[in-house]
Write a protein that holds these residues in place. Sequence first.
Motif, PDB file in Angstrom:
ATOM      1  N   GLU A   1       0.834  -1.213   0.000  1.00  0.00           N
ATOM      2  CA  GLU A   1       0.000   0.000   0.000  1.00  0.00           C
ATOM      3  C   GLU A   1       0.865   1.259   0.000  1.00  0.00           C
ATOM      4  O   GLU A   1       0.364   2.355  -0.229  1.00  0.00           O
TER       5      GLU A   1
ATOM      6  N   SER B   1      -7.736   6.141  -0.476  1.00  0.00           N
ATOM      7  CA  SER B   1      -6.380   5.666  -0.698  1.00  0.00           C
ATOM      8  C   SER B   1      -5.767   5.536   0.689  1.00  0.00           C
ATOM      9  O   SER B   1      -6.033   6.375   1.559  1.00  0.00           O
TER      10      SER B   1
ATOM     11  N   GLU C   1      -3.090   6.300   1.929  1.00  0.00           N
ATOM     12  CA  GLU C   1      -2.305   7.451   2.400  1.00  0.00           C
ATOM     13  C   GLU C   1      -3.196   8.559   2.959  1.00  0.00           C
ATOM     14  O   GLU C   1      -2.717   9.481   3.591  1.00  0.00           O
TER      15      GLU C   1
ATOM     16  N   LEU D   1     -12.436  -7.939   0.194  1.00  0.00           N
ATOM     17  CA  LEU D   1     -12.640  -7.562  -1.202  1.00  0.00           C
ATOM     18  C   LEU D   1     -14.010  -7.952  -1.707  1.00  0.00           C
ATOM     19  O   LEU D   1     -14.339  -7.680  -2.866  1.00  0.00           O
TER      20      LEU D   1
ATOM     21  N   ARG E   1      -7.271  -2.032   2.163  1.00  0.00           N
ATOM     22  CA  ARG E   1      -7.558  -1.142   1.041  1.00  0.00           C
ATOM     23  C   ARG E   1      -8.891  -0.446   1.223  1.00  0.00           C
ATOM     24  O   ARG E   1      -9.913  -1.106   1.451  1.00  0.00           O
TER      25      ARG E   1
ATOM     26  N   PHE F   1     -10.042   1.521  -1.259  1.00  0.00           N
ATOM     27  CA  PHE F   1     -10.337   1.974  -2.619  1.00  0.00           C
ATOM     28  C   PHE F   1     -11.845   2.040  -2.840  1.00  0.00           C
ATOM     29  O   PHE F   1     -12.612   1.292  -2.234  1.00  0.00           O
ATOM     30  N   GLU F   2     -12.236   2.882  -3.811  1.00  0.00           N
ATOM     31  CA  GLU F   2     -13.654   2.947  -4.191  1.00  0.00           C
ATOM     32  C   GLU F   2     -14.160   1.556  -4.540  1.00  0.00           C
ATOM     33  O   GLU F   2     -13.538   0.852  -5.336  1.00  0.00           O
ATOM     34  N   GLY F   3     -15.266   1.166  -3.962  1.00  0.00           N
ATOM     35  CA  GLY F   3     -15.914  -0.091  -4.324  1.00  0.00           C
ATOM     36  C   GLY F   3     -15.232  -1.345  -3.828  1.00  0.00           C
ATOM     37  O   GLY F   3     -15.698  -2.446  -4.077  1.00  0.00           O
ATOM     38  N   ARG F   4     -14.117  -1.217  -3.121  1.00  0.00           N
ATOM     39  CA  ARG F   4     -13.354  -2.396  -2.715  1.00  0.00           C
ATOM     40  C   ARG F   4     -14.204  -3.371  -1.894  1.00  0.00           C
ATOM     41  O   ARG F   4     -14.171  -4.568  -2.086  1.00  0.00           O
ATOM     42  N   GLN F   5     -14.965  -2.849  -0.956  1.00  0.00           N
ATOM     43  CA  GLN F   5     -15.759  -3.727  -0.082  1.00  0.00           C
ATOM     44  C   GLN F   5     -17.215  -3.841  -0.559  1.00  0.00           C
ATOM     45  O   GLN F   5     -18.072  -4.289   0.185  1.00  0.00           O
ATOM     46  N   GLY F   6     -17.441  -3.483  -1.801  1.00  0.00           N
ATOM     47  CA  GLY F   6     -18.786  -3.498  -2.358  1.00  0.00           C
ATOM     48  C   GLY F   6     -19.020  -2.171  -3.065  1.00  0.00           C
ATOM     49  O   GLY F   6     -18.575  -1.129  -2.568  1.00  0.00           O
ATOM     50  N   ALA F   7     -19.706  -2.214  -4.222  1.00  0.00           N
ATOM     51  CA  ALA F   7     -19.910  -0.999  -5.014  1.00  0.00           C
ATOM     52  C   ALA F   7     -20.528   0.097  -4.155  1.00  0.00           C
ATOM     53  O   ALA F   7     -21.549  -0.130  -3.494  1.00  0.00           O
TER      54      ALA F   7
ATOM     55  N   LYS G   1     -13.659  -6.642  -8.758  1.00  0.00           N
ATOM     56  CA  LYS G   1     -13.434  -8.041  -8.374  1.00  0.00           C
ATOM     57  C   LYS G   1     -14.447  -9.043  -8.885  1.00  0.00           C
ATOM     58  O   LYS G   1     -14.094 -10.191  -9.128  1.00  0.00           O
TER      59      LYS G   1
ATOM     60  N   GLU H   1     -17.121   0.452 -12.793  1.00  0.00           N
ATOM     61  CA  GLU H   1     -17.894   1.276 -11.844  1.00  0.00           C
ATOM     62  C   GLU H   1     -17.977   2.737 -12.271  1.00  0.00           C
ATOM     63  O   GLU H   1     -18.872   3.455 -11.845  1.00  0.00           O
TER      64      GLU H   1
END
Lengths: 469, 212
Positions: free
Chosen positions: A226, A295, A297, A414, A433, A435-441, B27, B45
């Motif tokens: 990361e 992100s 950071e 993810l 992470r 990030f956008e949508g990483r854990q679901g849209a 994913k 997306e």
Amino acid sequence: MAGRTLYDKLFDSHVVHTESDGTALLYIDRHLVHEVTSPQAFEGLKLAGRKPWRKQSIVAMPDHNTPTTPGFTAILDPVSRAQVETLDANAKELGLTYYRIGDVRRGIVHVVGPEQGATLPGMTVVCGDSHTSTHGAFAALAFGIGTSEVEHVMATQCLPQKKSKSMLVRCDGRLATGVTAKDLVLAIIGVIGTAGGTGYALEFGGEAVRSLSMEGRMSMCNMAIEAGARAGMVAYDSVTENYVKGRPFSPNTPELWEAATNYWRTLISDVDAVFDRTVVIDASALIPQVTWGTSPEMVVSIEGRVPDPDKEKDATKREGIERALAYMGLTPNTLISEIKIDKVFIGSCTNSRIEDLRAAAAVVRGRRRADSVKLAMVVPGSGLVKAQAEQEGLDKIFVAAGFEWREPGCSMCLAMNDDRLEPGERCASTSNRNFEGRQGAGGRTHLVSPAMAAAAGLEGRFVDVRRLG
Amino acid sequence: MEKFVTHTGLVAPLDRANVDTDAIIPKQFLKSIKRTGYGPNCFDEWRYLDVGQPGMDNSQRPLNRNFVLNEQRFQGATILIARQNFGCGSSREHAPWALQQNGFRVVIAPSFGDIFYNNSLNNGLLVIRLQDIEVDRLFADCAVFPGFQLTVDLEAQLVRAVDGSFAFSFDVAPSRKERLINGWDDISLTLGRSDAIRAFEAKHLSAQPWLV
Ligand code: SF4
């Protein structure tokens, strides 16, 4: 001659051949395999009529797609099921070491590798997964690869690699109580940035790292990626030695153990080693960290506020902040401790080991999940972590507090299985992470330590776990 | 692997830093066990207004008109320009597959995620690092000149404006370049060194017998 870094030692001892432009052919000791990035590699191997070069080097298991529902027997999603069955079939056909669904040893590949002793000091370790950097905690050279490279390693036991530059991240002082390895690595990423480690191999050192457990060191190396670094590592010491001893793949006779540890003790950077870059962090001054953006950071302390884009002079950065705030549904200058959450996820290859679960359980013991929190789930990193936690009664503590106790896997890290955020939902997550949508849209992720995630689950908003009393 | 020598094509701008591989290909599309079929879900997306799932008829889905790559003038683009740290995050090789299958042959940015960079070159998707100010220039020209095109010459290691107004040079490892220009199969090349690998392996495993 200047001394050598740990990275120099690990890299140089695996070079089979060097091309005139410096690209080395690196020998790979351990290859970890999971279901998502391997099917095309197995297929490519087969189409070319090739066999694995050294099949004993491969350890495989499904983790990304597997359900976490207690007592599940089948994968309902046909696409996910087909992917897991493809790995079942490939492992069987080639006779690989394989932990299938139902095997207590199965779990997230980066938790299981070290747990089985399949990751050992001095090794080169690869996996078709960016968080392979985790294994560097064992004074190993471990990095993530793509599917073409998975096929390359299977076919040749080697990878063409350019040597990276080296960076020492020296963490001085000791972490205060309630501040963890996760907070430390988030703070480091906040300092060097998500691209700061690009092109480097990181070594985490200093008193704060020396005094961490292997679990803590794994959490740190896990997140080296990361910071943009393909590999993170920690020098060998007695903590490493004690962890490795007696595991199934570890050297198992007194002679082998002695020979191995004699070698492993050399796996440290020489005192006069020169790094291309050194970053110094005062670990003793740290307090718990929470990410606010999209992100890793984009991180501040629990006492901080959501940043104000108007104060950022760089245009690309300002737009990045504005976009992140819009996605995260946050207003500039909001106190982090005023942010309310909908879900809690405790798990992932960053924070699903026994020590992580103990830390979270210690926070929730005798307390209750806030009514406003729709779901708080705890997903152990492997079947063995789960069994250990149950033996210690941690599962009962979680369930009594209204937290769900699940089967091992990647889960909501993810969200390839059914565990995910709905659009707009906000999650305190111990994963890596945001990030956008990483854990679901449309889902909104805030990265925190296990204790901080547990505390957020109790209060329904972020709180300083050290103030919970 | 597809050969790469020179290429001239339409440029599309993606003016964001830290575009991660989750954004390039979400994913849910990684459940496929194939190497193909990812193109329509590249940047899923951002590209569509609904939530994409494998098996959907993508031609029927509502497009996000505000997403730059959906603009009419960038249809058929083969060169993508982006900001720093493009392709950070997950190691999924599905990201370069999706970009290629969406028509891109080149991505230009100030910096890339390390794993993505390697994955791309391993698939013949040319990833080029240019200086920040050079990338700024490309974004500026792309904004003002309709149909803005670039020529990428791997042999000469140059990114050129088609009107000859500028040429920026870039670095690529010589061994990489040779593989790309010839379209060589990396695995065959490595297997060409089988004797050296075997000799190394014998020595290595006898020095560290616990590795076996
Ligand atoms: S837990 Fe998350 S980061 Fe780790 S391997 Fe699984 S999906 Fe990747």
